[in-house]
Design a protein around this motif. Structure first.
Motif, PDB file in Angstrom:
ATOM      1  N   UNK A  50       0.880  -1.088   0.064  1.00  0.00           N
ATOM      2  CA  UNK A  50       0.137   0.102  -0.142  1.00  0.00           C
ATOM      3  C   UNK A  50       0.996   1.185   0.106  1.00  0.00           C
ATOM      4  N   UNK A  51       0.569   2.314  -0.838  1.00  0.00           N
ATOM      5  CA  UNK A  51       1.248   3.410  -0.667  1.00  0.00           C
ATOM      6  C   UNK A  51       0.293   4.661  -0.833  1.00  0.00           C
ATOM      7  N   UNK A  52       0.985   5.748  -0.688  1.00  0.00           N
ATOM      8  CA  UNK A  52       0.442   7.210  -1.135  1.00  0.00           C
ATOM      9  C   UNK A  52       0.722   7.304  -2.572  1.00  0.00           C
ATOM     10  N   UNK A  53       0.206   8.267  -3.326  1.00  0.00           N
ATOM     11  CA  UNK A  53       0.645   8.637  -4.803  1.00  0.00           C
ATOM     12  C   UNK A  53       2.049   9.205  -4.739  1.00  0.00           C
ATOM     13  N   UNK A  54       2.168   9.941  -3.656  1.00  0.00           N
ATOM     14  CA  UNK A  54       3.385  10.669  -3.520  1.00  0.00           C
ATOM     15  C   UNK A  54       4.657   9.616  -3.136  1.00  0.00           C
ATOM     16  N   UNK A  55       4.358   8.669  -2.389  1.00  0.00           N
ATOM     17  CA  UNK A  55       5.342   7.483  -2.118  1.00  0.00           C
ATOM     18  C   UNK A  55       5.504   6.797  -3.592  1.00  0.00           C
ATOM     19  N   UNK A  56       4.261   6.738  -4.232  1.00  0.00           N
ATOM     20  CA  UNK A  56       4.725   5.812  -5.492  1.00  0.00           C
ATOM     21  C   UNK A  56       5.667   6.782  -6.414  1.00  0.00           C
ATOM     22  N   UNK A  57       5.344   7.998  -6.427  1.00  0.00           N
ATOM     23  CA  UNK A  57       6.319   8.854  -7.073  1.00  0.00           C
ATOM     24  C   UNK A  57       7.747   8.759  -6.598  1.00  0.00           C
ATOM     25  N   UNK A  58       8.027   8.879  -5.416  1.00  0.00           N
ATOM     26  CA  UNK A  58       9.524   8.563  -5.079  1.00  0.00           C
ATOM     27  C   UNK A  58      10.013   7.265  -5.360  1.00  0.00           C
ATOM     28  N   UNK A  59       9.064   6.191  -5.004  1.00  0.00           N
ATOM     29  CA  UNK A  59       9.655   4.830  -5.279  1.00  0.00           C
ATOM     30  C   UNK A  59       9.910   4.662  -6.764  1.00  0.00           C
ATOM     31  N   UNK A  83      -8.300   5.643  -1.989  1.00  0.00           N
ATOM     32  CA  UNK A  83      -9.312   6.152  -1.075  1.00  0.00           C
ATOM     33  C   UNK A  83      -8.272   7.070  -0.148  1.00  0.00           C
ATOM     34  N   UNK A  84      -9.344   8.071   0.001  1.00  0.00           N
ATOM     35  CA  UNK A  84      -8.639   9.118   1.026  1.00  0.00           C
ATOM     36  C   UNK A  84      -8.386   8.404   2.300  1.00  0.00           C
ATOM     37  N   UNK A  85      -7.296   9.055   2.926  1.00  0.00           N
ATOM     38  CA  UNK A  85      -6.568   8.782   3.989  1.00  0.00           C
ATOM     39  C   UNK A  85      -7.419   9.230   5.317  1.00  0.00           C
ATOM     40  N   UNK A  86      -7.945   8.525   6.253  1.00  0.00           N
ATOM     41  CA  UNK A  86      -8.498   8.958   7.320  1.00  0.00           C
ATOM     42  C   UNK A  86      -7.504   9.987   7.968  1.00  0.00           C
ATOM     43  N   UNK A  87      -6.244   9.652   8.044  1.00  0.00           N
ATOM     44  CA  UNK A  87      -5.430  10.209   8.941  1.00  0.00           C
ATOM     45  C   UNK A  87      -4.993  11.767   8.330  1.00  0.00           C
ATOM     46  N   UNK A  88      -5.080  11.779   6.942  1.00  0.00           N
ATOM     47  CA  UNK A  88      -4.461  13.100   6.273  1.00  0.00           C
ATOM     48  C   UNK A  88      -5.388  13.267   4.947  1.00  0.00           C
ATOM     49  N   UNK A  89      -6.206  14.082   5.121  1.00  0.00           N
ATOM     50  CA  UNK A  89      -6.976  14.369   3.968  1.00  0.00           C
ATOM     51  C   UNK A  89      -6.469  14.727   2.629  1.00  0.00           C
ATOM     52  N   UNK A  90      -5.234  15.192   2.783  1.00  0.00           N
ATOM     53  CA  UNK A  90      -4.721  15.360   1.310  1.00  0.00           C
ATOM     54  C   UNK A  90      -4.560  14.412   0.640  1.00  0.00           C
ATOM     55  N   UNK A  91      -4.163  12.945   1.270  1.00  0.00           N
ATOM     56  CA  UNK A  91      -3.542  11.910   0.766  1.00  0.00           C
ATOM     57  C   UNK A  91      -4.466  10.933   0.366  1.00  0.00           C
ATOM     58  N   UNK A  92      -4.178  10.327  -1.010  1.00  0.00           N
ATOM     59  CA  UNK A  92      -4.755   9.251  -1.490  1.00  0.00           C
ATOM     60  C   UNK A  92      -4.024   7.936  -1.246  1.00  0.00           C
ATOM     61  N   UNK A  93      -4.738   7.101  -0.760  1.00  0.00           N
ATOM     62  CA  UNK A  93      -3.856   5.737  -0.455  1.00  0.00           C
ATOM     63  C   UNK A  93      -4.449   4.791  -1.549  1.00  0.00           C
ATOM     64  N   UNK A  94      -3.151   4.157  -2.045  1.00  0.00           N
ATOM     65  CA  UNK A  94      -3.464   3.398  -3.207  1.00  0.00           C
ATOM     66  C   UNK A  94      -3.250   1.939  -2.762  1.00  0.00           C
ATOM     67  N   UNK A  95      -4.000   1.064  -3.079  1.00  0.00           N
ATOM     68  CA  UNK A  95      -4.026  -0.532  -3.013  1.00  0.00           C
ATOM     69  C   UNK A  95      -4.167  -1.331  -4.279  1.00  0.00           C
ATOM     70  N   UNK A  96      -3.395  -2.264  -4.362  1.00  0.00           N
ATOM     71  CA  UNK A  96      -3.507  -3.085  -5.650  1.00  0.00           C
ATOM     72  C   UNK A  96      -4.747  -4.213  -5.260  1.00  0.00           C
ATOM     73  N   UNK A  97      -5.536  -4.261  -6.366  1.00  0.00           N
ATOM     74  CA  UNK A  97      -6.612  -5.324  -6.327  1.00  0.00           C
ATOM     75  C   UNK A  97      -5.894  -6.612  -6.563  1.00  0.00           C
ATOM     76  N   UNK A  98      -6.694  -7.593  -6.468  1.00  0.00           N
ATOM     77  CA  UNK A  98      -6.046  -8.973  -6.689  1.00  0.00           C
ATOM     78  C   UNK A  98      -5.893  -8.932  -8.106  1.00  0.00           C
ATOM     79  N   UNK A  99      -6.667  -8.573  -9.060  1.00  0.00           N
ATOM     80  CA  UNK A  99      -6.230  -8.426 -10.434  1.00  0.00           C
ATOM     81  C   UNK A  99      -4.895  -7.712 -10.716  1.00  0.00           C
TER      82      UNK A  99
END
Lengths: 140, 140
Positions: A50-59, A83-99
DNA sequence: CAAATTTCAGTAAAACTGACATTT
DNA sequence: CAAATGTCAGTTTTACTGAAATTT
Protein backbone atom coordinates in the motif's frame (compact mmCIF):
# COMPACT_ATOMS: atom_id res chain seq x y z
CA UNK A 1 43.73 13.76 -30.47
CA UNK A 2 41.93 16.88 -29.25
CA UNK A 3 38.48 16.35 -27.76
CA UNK A 4 36.93 12.98 -28.49
CA UNK A 5 33.63 13.04 -30.39
CA UNK A 6 30.49 11.95 -28.62
CA UNK A 7 30.79 8.42 -29.96
CA UNK A 8 33.80 7.67 -27.79
CA UNK A 9 32.40 9.07 -24.58
CA UNK A 10 31.30 6.89 -21.66
CA UNK A 11 28.05 8.87 -21.48
CA UNK A 12 27.33 7.86 -25.06
CA UNK A 13 28.01 4.18 -24.42
CA UNK A 14 25.82 4.34 -21.34
CA UNK A 15 23.05 6.01 -23.31
CA UNK A 16 23.27 3.50 -26.14
CA UNK A 17 23.19 0.50 -23.84
CA UNK A 18 20.20 1.99 -22.03
CA UNK A 19 18.40 2.71 -25.29
CA UNK A 20 18.83 -0.87 -26.39
CA UNK A 21 17.74 -2.19 -23.01
CA UNK A 22 14.76 0.11 -22.93
CA UNK A 23 13.73 -0.81 -26.45
CA UNK A 24 13.69 -4.51 -25.60
CA UNK A 25 11.85 -4.10 -22.30
CA UNK A 26 9.36 -1.70 -23.81
CA UNK A 27 8.61 -4.06 -26.69
CA UNK A 28 8.02 -6.97 -24.30
CA UNK A 29 5.76 -4.89 -22.08
CA UNK A 30 3.83 -3.59 -25.09
CA UNK A 31 3.41 -7.22 -26.14
CA UNK A 32 1.29 -7.75 -23.02
CA UNK A 33 -0.39 -4.36 -23.26
CA UNK A 34 1.53 -2.44 -20.60
CA UNK A 35 3.48 0.80 -20.65
CA UNK A 36 6.67 1.40 -18.70
CA UNK A 37 4.90 3.74 -16.28
CA UNK A 38 2.22 1.15 -15.58
CA UNK A 39 4.80 -1.51 -14.97
CA UNK A 40 6.77 0.65 -12.56
CA UNK A 41 3.73 1.72 -10.59
CA UNK A 42 2.24 -1.75 -10.34
CA UNK A 43 5.52 -3.39 -9.43
CA UNK A 44 6.35 -0.81 -6.79
CA UNK A 45 2.84 -0.99 -5.40
CA UNK A 46 2.93 -4.77 -5.19
CA UNK A 47 6.18 -4.61 -3.24
CA UNK A 48 4.88 -1.91 -0.89
CA UNK A 49 1.40 -3.47 -0.53
CA UNK A 50 0.00 0.00 0.00
CA UNK A 51 1.29 3.49 -0.76
CA UNK A 52 0.21 7.07 -1.29
CA UNK A 53 0.64 8.62 -4.69
CA UNK A 54 3.50 10.75 -3.44
CA UNK A 55 5.25 7.63 -2.15
CA UNK A 56 4.71 5.94 -5.49
CA UNK A 57 6.35 8.90 -7.15
CA UNK A 58 9.42 8.56 -4.95
CA UNK A 59 9.57 4.78 -5.41
CA UNK A 60 9.23 4.85 -9.17
CA UNK A 61 11.13 8.04 -9.93
CA UNK A 62 8.02 9.42 -11.60
CA UNK A 63 6.76 12.96 -11.42
CA UNK A 64 3.62 13.40 -9.29
CA UNK A 65 1.68 14.42 -12.34
CA UNK A 66 2.65 11.25 -14.20
CA UNK A 67 1.83 9.15 -11.14
CA UNK A 68 -1.64 10.72 -11.05
CA UNK A 69 -2.34 9.97 -14.71
CA UNK A 70 -1.00 6.42 -14.49
CA UNK A 71 -2.81 5.61 -11.27
CA UNK A 72 -6.07 6.95 -12.67
CA UNK A 73 -5.74 4.68 -15.69
CA UNK A 74 -4.92 1.67 -13.52
CA UNK A 75 -7.90 2.45 -11.31
CA UNK A 76 -10.13 2.53 -14.37
CA UNK A 77 -8.76 -0.90 -15.32
CA UNK A 78 -9.61 -2.16 -11.80
CA UNK A 79 -5.98 -2.99 -11.07
CA UNK A 80 -5.89 -0.76 -7.99
CA UNK A 81 -8.14 1.25 -5.70
CA UNK A 82 -7.76 4.72 -4.26
CA UNK A 83 -9.21 6.10 -1.05
CA UNK A 84 -8.74 9.20 1.05
CA UNK A 85 -6.60 8.59 4.08
CA UNK A 86 -8.52 9.03 7.34
CA UNK A 87 -5.36 10.41 8.96
CA UNK A 88 -4.50 13.01 6.34
CA UNK A 89 -7.19 14.30 4.03
CA UNK A 90 -4.66 15.46 1.45
CA UNK A 91 -3.46 11.94 0.77
CA UNK A 92 -4.81 9.23 -1.50
CA UNK A 93 -4.00 5.71 -0.35
CA UNK A 94 -3.46 3.31 -3.22
CA UNK A 95 -3.87 -0.46 -2.93
CA UNK A 96 -3.60 -3.13 -5.61
CA UNK A 97 -6.63 -5.30 -6.33
CA UNK A 98 -6.05 -9.01 -6.66
CA UNK A 99 -6.17 -8.58 -10.43
CA UNK A 100 -3.58 -5.85 -9.97
CA UNK A 101 -1.30 -8.15 -8.01
CA UNK A 102 -1.59 -10.84 -10.68
CA UNK A 103 -0.88 -8.28 -13.36
CA UNK A 104 2.10 -6.96 -11.43
CA UNK A 105 3.64 -10.39 -11.15
CA UNK A 106 3.04 -11.08 -14.81
CA UNK A 107 4.92 -7.89 -15.68
CA UNK A 108 7.71 -8.70 -13.22
CA UNK A 109 8.12 -12.04 -15.00
CA UNK A 110 8.26 -10.37 -18.40
CA UNK A 111 10.90 -7.95 -17.13
CA UNK A 112 12.85 -10.77 -15.53
CA UNK A 113 13.08 -12.58 -18.84
CA UNK A 114 14.35 -9.44 -20.50
CA UNK A 115 17.40 -9.40 -18.20
CA UNK A 116 18.80 -12.45 -19.94
CA UNK A 117 18.24 -10.96 -23.33
CA UNK A 118 19.94 -7.68 -22.45
CA UNK A 119 22.82 -8.84 -20.24
CA UNK A 120 23.37 -12.23 -21.83
CA UNK A 121 26.54 -11.08 -23.64
CA UNK A 122 28.29 -10.53 -20.30
CA UNK A 123 29.90 -13.08 -18.04
CA UNK A 124 28.34 -13.48 -14.61
CA UNK A 125 31.21 -11.65 -12.95
CA UNK A 126 31.14 -8.76 -15.46
CA UNK A 127 27.45 -8.58 -14.80
CA UNK A 128 27.90 -8.29 -11.06
CA UNK A 129 30.57 -5.63 -11.51
CA UNK A 130 28.35 -3.71 -13.92
CA UNK A 131 25.44 -3.72 -11.51
CA UNK A 132 27.71 -2.49 -8.74
CA UNK A 133 29.06 0.37 -10.83
CA UNK A 134 25.63 1.37 -12.14
CA UNK A 135 24.27 1.46 -8.61
CA UNK A 136 27.12 3.74 -7.61
CA UNK A 137 26.40 6.08 -10.51
CA UNK A 138 22.76 6.59 -9.68
CA UNK A 139 23.57 7.62 -6.14
CA UNK A 140 23.45 4.03 -4.82
CA UNK B 1 11.78 -14.30 -2.97
CA UNK B 2 9.60 -14.77 -6.05
CA UNK B 3 10.23 -12.33 -8.91
CA UNK B 4 12.23 -9.27 -7.99
CA UNK B 5 10.46 -5.94 -8.54
CA UNK B 6 11.75 -3.58 -11.19
CA UNK B 7 13.87 -1.68 -8.68
CA UNK B 8 16.28 -4.58 -8.25
CA UNK B 9 16.69 -5.32 -11.95
CA UNK B 10 19.89 -4.56 -13.87
CA UNK B 11 17.79 -2.96 -16.62
CA UNK B 12 16.44 -0.53 -14.04
CA UNK B 13 19.87 0.38 -12.72
CA UNK B 14 21.06 0.87 -16.27
CA UNK B 15 18.10 3.07 -17.05
CA UNK B 16 18.52 5.16 -13.91
CA UNK B 17 22.21 5.71 -14.49
CA UNK B 18 21.48 6.73 -18.07
CA UNK B 19 18.70 9.08 -17.00
CA UNK B 20 21.01 10.80 -14.58
CA UNK B 21 23.79 11.01 -17.15
CA UNK B 22 21.41 12.30 -19.78
CA UNK B 23 19.96 14.90 -17.44
CA UNK B 24 23.39 16.31 -16.65
CA UNK B 25 24.59 16.33 -20.25
CA UNK B 26 21.35 17.82 -21.48
CA UNK B 27 21.45 20.59 -18.89
CA UNK B 28 25.03 21.49 -19.84
CA UNK B 29 24.19 21.51 -23.55
CA UNK B 30 21.08 23.59 -22.95
CA UNK B 31 23.29 25.99 -21.05
CA UNK B 32 25.10 26.77 -24.30
CA UNK B 33 21.93 26.64 -26.39
CA UNK B 34 22.25 23.21 -27.99
CA UNK B 35 20.01 20.14 -28.07
CA UNK B 36 21.25 16.56 -27.92
CA UNK B 37 20.42 15.98 -31.59
CA UNK B 38 22.37 19.05 -32.62
CA UNK B 39 25.38 18.01 -30.58
CA UNK B 40 25.38 14.51 -32.04
CA UNK B 41 25.05 15.69 -35.62
CA UNK B 42 27.68 18.41 -35.31
CA UNK B 43 30.13 16.18 -33.49
CA UNK B 44 29.72 13.32 -35.94
CA UNK B 45 30.01 15.70 -38.88
CA UNK B 46 33.15 17.31 -37.53
CA UNK B 47 34.75 13.89 -37.17
CA UNK B 48 33.69 12.79 -40.65
CA UNK B 49 34.48 16.17 -42.29
CA UNK B 50 31.73 15.47 -44.80
CA UNK B 51 28.77 13.10 -44.85
CA UNK B 52 25.40 12.52 -46.44
CA UNK B 53 22.30 12.77 -44.31
CA UNK B 54 21.88 9.01 -44.43
CA UNK B 55 25.44 8.56 -43.19
CA UNK B 56 24.79 11.02 -40.39
CA UNK B 57 21.79 8.95 -39.42
CA UNK B 58 23.92 5.83 -39.13
CA UNK B 59 26.70 7.65 -37.27
CA UNK B 60 24.41 9.30 -34.75
CA UNK B 61 21.82 6.58 -34.33
CA UNK B 62 19.15 9.06 -35.38
CA UNK B 63 16.17 8.37 -37.54
CA UNK B 64 16.47 9.85 -41.05
CA UNK B 65 13.54 12.07 -40.34
CA UNK B 66 15.18 13.49 -37.24
CA UNK B 67 18.44 13.97 -39.11
CA UNK B 68 16.58 15.98 -41.78
CA UNK B 69 14.95 18.26 -39.22
CA UNK B 70 18.16 18.76 -37.25
CA UNK B 71 20.30 19.41 -40.31
CA UNK B 72 17.81 21.94 -41.65
CA UNK B 73 17.95 23.84 -38.37
CA UNK B 74 21.76 23.76 -38.35
CA UNK B 75 21.82 24.96 -41.95
CA UNK B 76 19.60 27.89 -41.01
CA UNK B 77 22.04 28.70 -38.22
CA UNK B 78 24.88 28.65 -40.79
CA UNK B 79 26.67 25.85 -38.95
CA UNK B 80 26.67 23.56 -41.99
CA UNK B 81 25.95 23.60 -45.71
CA UNK B 82 24.04 21.13 -47.86
CA UNK B 83 24.52 20.45 -51.56
CA UNK B 84 23.31 17.85 -54.04
CA UNK B 85 25.96 15.29 -54.80
CA UNK B 86 27.13 15.46 -58.43
CA UNK B 87 27.55 11.66 -58.39
CA UNK B 88 24.14 10.76 -57.00
CA UNK B 89 21.30 13.23 -57.30
CA UNK B 90 19.39 11.57 -54.47
CA UNK B 91 22.01 12.49 -51.95
CA UNK B 92 22.62 15.65 -49.97
CA UNK B 93 26.23 16.19 -49.00
CA UNK B 94 26.60 17.94 -45.66
CA UNK B 95 29.71 19.90 -44.65
CA UNK B 96 30.34 21.93 -41.54
CA UNK B 97 31.09 25.63 -41.91
CA UNK B 98 33.99 27.01 -39.92
CA UNK B 99 31.48 28.33 -37.40
CA UNK B 100 30.04 24.79 -37.30
CA UNK B 101 33.46 23.31 -36.56
CA UNK B 102 34.05 25.78 -33.78
CA UNK B 103 30.60 25.07 -32.39
CA UNK B 104 31.19 21.32 -32.59
CA UNK B 105 34.39 21.57 -30.60
CA UNK B 106 32.75 23.77 -28.05
CA UNK B 107 30.06 21.13 -27.56
CA UNK B 108 32.64 18.33 -27.45
CA UNK B 109 34.38 20.21 -24.65
CA UNK B 110 31.14 20.62 -22.75
CA UNK B 111 30.43 16.90 -23.09
CA UNK B 112 33.97 16.03 -22.07
CA UNK B 113 33.58 17.95 -18.83
CA UNK B 114 30.35 16.11 -18.10
CA UNK B 115 32.20 12.78 -18.07
CA UNK B 116 33.92 13.72 -14.84
CA UNK B 117 30.70 14.77 -13.25
CA UNK B 118 28.90 11.56 -14.20
CA UNK B 119 31.63 8.94 -13.73
CA UNK B 120 33.55 10.67 -10.98
CA UNK B 121 32.20 8.32 -8.28
CA UNK B 122 34.01 5.38 -9.93
CA UNK B 123 37.65 4.41 -9.68
CA UNK B 124 39.61 4.54 -12.91
CA UNK B 125 39.63 0.77 -13.18
CA UNK B 126 35.90 0.45 -12.49
CA UNK B 127 35.41 3.07 -15.14
CA UNK B 128 37.40 1.14 -17.72
CA UNK B 129 35.54 -2.05 -16.90
CA UNK B 130 32.21 -0.25 -17.14
CA UNK B 131 33.04 1.17 -20.55
CA UNK B 132 34.06 -2.30 -21.74
CA UNK B 133 30.84 -3.89 -20.54
CA UNK B 134 28.65 -1.13 -21.92
CA UNK B 135 30.31 -1.43 -25.30
CA UNK B 136 29.59 -5.14 -25.27
CA UNK B 137 25.95 -4.53 -24.48
CA UNK B 138 25.31 -2.15 -27.34
CA UNK B 139 26.60 -4.69 -29.85
CA UNK B 140 30.17 -3.31 -29.67
C1' DC C 1 10.88 -2.89 -60.90
C1' DA C 2 13.68 -2.92 -56.46
C1' DA C 3 16.43 -0.17 -53.45
C1' DA C 4 18.23 4.05 -51.40
C1' DT C 5 17.72 8.95 -50.11
C1' DT C 6 15.21 12.67 -48.54
C1' DT C 7 11.00 14.87 -46.98
C1' DC C 8 6.42 15.30 -44.88
C1' DA C 9 2.90 14.43 -41.38
C1' DG C 10 2.18 12.47 -37.36
C1' DT C 11 2.32 9.50 -32.91
C1' DA C 12 3.96 8.00 -28.36
C1' DA C 13 6.65 7.49 -24.30
C1' DA C 14 9.30 9.80 -20.92
C1' DA C 15 10.60 13.62 -18.32
C1' DC C 16 9.52 17.88 -16.79
C1' DT C 17 7.37 22.86 -15.62
C1' DG C 18 4.23 26.11 -13.60
C1' DA C 19 0.09 26.86 -11.52
C1' DC C 20 -3.79 25.95 -8.42
C1' DA C 21 -6.89 24.21 -4.50
C1' DT C 22 -6.84 21.68 -0.41
C1' DT C 23 -5.12 20.30 3.81
C1' DT C 24 -1.67 19.85 7.52
C1' DC D 1 2.12 31.28 6.77
C1' DA D 2 5.09 27.28 5.00
C1' DA D 3 4.99 22.68 3.32
C1' DA D 4 2.91 18.61 1.27
C1' DT D 5 -0.51 16.40 -1.77
C1' DG D 6 -3.02 15.82 -5.68
C1' DT D 7 -4.74 17.80 -10.02
C1' DC D 8 -4.76 20.44 -14.40
C1' DA D 9 -2.72 22.15 -18.68
C1' DG D 10 1.03 22.17 -21.25
C1' DT D 11 6.09 21.63 -23.38
C1' DT D 12 10.37 19.34 -24.77
C1' DT D 13 13.20 15.64 -26.05
C1' DT D 14 13.79 11.36 -27.98
C1' DA D 15 12.35 7.63 -30.71
C1' DC D 16 9.60 5.93 -34.06
C1' DT D 17 5.91 4.91 -38.12
C1' DG D 18 3.88 5.32 -42.65
C1' DA D 19 3.83 7.41 -46.87
C1' DA D 20 5.39 10.03 -50.86
C1' DA D 21 8.74 11.90 -54.50
C1' DT D 22 13.08 11.34 -56.58
C1' DT D 23 16.84 8.98 -58.33
C1' DT D 24 19.90 4.93 -59.01
Amino acid sequence: MPQPTFRELPTWLLSQAAVRSHRILHARLAGVGASGYEYRVLSALDAASTATQAELGRLTGLDRRDVAVTVQALEKAALLTRSRSPDDARVLVVKPTSAGRRRSRELDRVAHDVQEEVFGPLTASDRRQLVRSLAQLSGS
